[in-house]
Design a protein around this motif. Structure first.
Motif, PDB file in Angstrom:
ATOM      1  N   VAL A   1      -2.594   4.540   4.757  1.00  9.25           N
ATOM      2  CA  VAL A   1      -3.461   4.672   3.866  1.00  9.25           C
ATOM      3  C   VAL A   1      -4.728   5.258   4.277  1.00  9.25           C
ATOM      4  CG1 VAL A   1      -4.176   2.285   4.245  1.00  9.25           C
ATOM      5  CG2 VAL A   1      -4.319   3.147   2.054  1.00  9.25           C
TER       6      VAL A   1
ATOM      7  N   PHE B   1       0.831  -1.239  -0.003  1.00  3.10           N
ATOM      8  CA  PHE B   1       0.082   0.044   0.077  1.00  3.10           C
ATOM      9  C   PHE B   1       0.738   1.193  -0.193  1.00  3.10           C
ATOM     10  CE2 PHE B   1      -3.378  -2.571   2.505  1.00  3.10           C
ATOM     11  CZ  PHE B   1      -3.799  -2.941   1.489  1.00  3.10           C
TER      12      PHE B   1
ATOM     13  N   VAL C   1      -8.320   2.099   0.808  1.00  2.81           N
ATOM     14  CA  VAL C   1      -8.580   0.499   1.238  1.00  2.81           C
ATOM     15  C   VAL C   1      -9.830   0.356   1.815  1.00  2.81           C
ATOM     16  CG1 VAL C   1      -7.486  -1.503   2.102  1.00  2.81           C
ATOM     17  CG2 VAL C   1      -5.921   0.144   1.219  1.00  2.81           C
TER      18      VAL C   1
END
Length: 301
Positions: free
Chosen positions: A141, A99, A107
């Motif tokens: 993320v 990621f 996500v």
């Protein structure tokens, strides 16, 4: 570019259907990671970029996340995993690194209710799933964990018993009410988050279904829809353990399931209030009409 893991599973396949209908109009391309591409319908394979392999493999993940803006993440069940950490966080570690390496922006993951409840630290698979969420969130993320209760669709594992004996089992008290969600609603929640990525930071998105039901409530509804008597039999945790062991599950996963079901009986799924934002639309009656009854009918043929 949206990457979908587990695209042939019950949630992933429904999510893929939704995105195939809605993503092109938004300029989104779709990529899937799948061990067996032959499990995807030909019409689907023609419209998505397919990366073959397991999504715990660093090389597979590296190929799949190149150019990805968003990822749908689901750690698949592995009856042979040596520990719950291996099954959840261990499976996810390569992706967590990727990621960051590929600057994935968003996500959406499949997780569970229970965070913040007194039993969250001893809830087996749920405890491990929440630790996986923390691992993903630690990468920086933007992350949303779909916090799910028991799936209505789990009853499909008992189609033969429902059809032949008019019986379904669980380990909770017959009159204990709790939320339950349909896989189609979980997929719809994931699709909404993946297509509208205006959100930032980390957090949970509960998917609670429209009502709390007890096992006795479910038996009554199944009886009405299937037009045959259906009753609930409570299974002891010891019998549940023996059943899982007989199906070939490893000791760590068996105890994880037992701990999870014990925690559900002690309020694991009671920590989130149902609101218009946390409710999902599919009632248990509708699910029985659209999913369970056709499955019973097919099994009879």
């Amino acid at each position: 570019m949206i990457v979908i893991t587990a695209p042939t599973g019950r949630i992933g396949s429904r999510l893929l259907d939704i995105l195939l209908n809605e993503a092109p109009a938004r300029g989104e391309e779709l990529r899937v990671i799948v061990r067996g591409p032959g499990k995807l319908p030909d019409a689907v394979r023609a419209r998505v970029d397919v990366v073959t392999g397991s999504h715990d493999d660093p090389e597979v993940i590296d190929r799949a996340f190149a150019g990805a803006d968003a990822v749908f993440w689901l750690a698949p069940p592995d009856p042979r995993a040596p520990s719950l950490d291996t099954a959840y966080s261990g499976f996810t570690r390569a992706a967590a690194k990727a990621f960051t390496a590929h600057a994935v922006g968003h996500v959406v993951g499949v997780s569970a209710l229970g965070r913040g409840t007194p039993v969250a630290s001893r809830a087996g698979h749920v405890t491990a799933s929440l630790a996986m969420d923390d691992l993903i969130a630690s990468t920086g993320v933007a992350y949303r964990a779909l916090a799910n209760p028991t799936f209505m669709d789990n009853l499909l594992r008992q189609v033969a018993s429902i059809r032949d004996d008019g019986v379904f089992t669980d380990t909770v008290s017959a009159d204990r009410s709790a939320p339950a969600a349909a896989a189609r609603d979980i997929a719809a929640a994931a699709a909404g988050l993946l297509l509208d990525r205006s959100w930032t930071g980390t957090g949970e998105v509960p998917v609670l279904g429209p009502e709390d039901l007890s096992a006795n409530d479910m038996a009554r509804i199944m009886t009405d829809v299937l037009r045959r008597p259906v009753r609930y039999e409570r299974q002891s945790l010891d019998d549940f353990r023996a059943q899982l062991t007989g199906h070939g599950f490893g000791d760590a996963l068996v105890e994880g399931y037992v701990d999870m079901m014990r925690a559900k009986g002690n309020g694991l799924d009671d920590g989130v209030q149902r609101t218009p934002q946390t409710a999902s639309p599919t009632t248990f009656r509708t699910w029985c009409e659209k999913v369970l009854e056709p499955a019973v009918r097919v099994a009879q043929a």
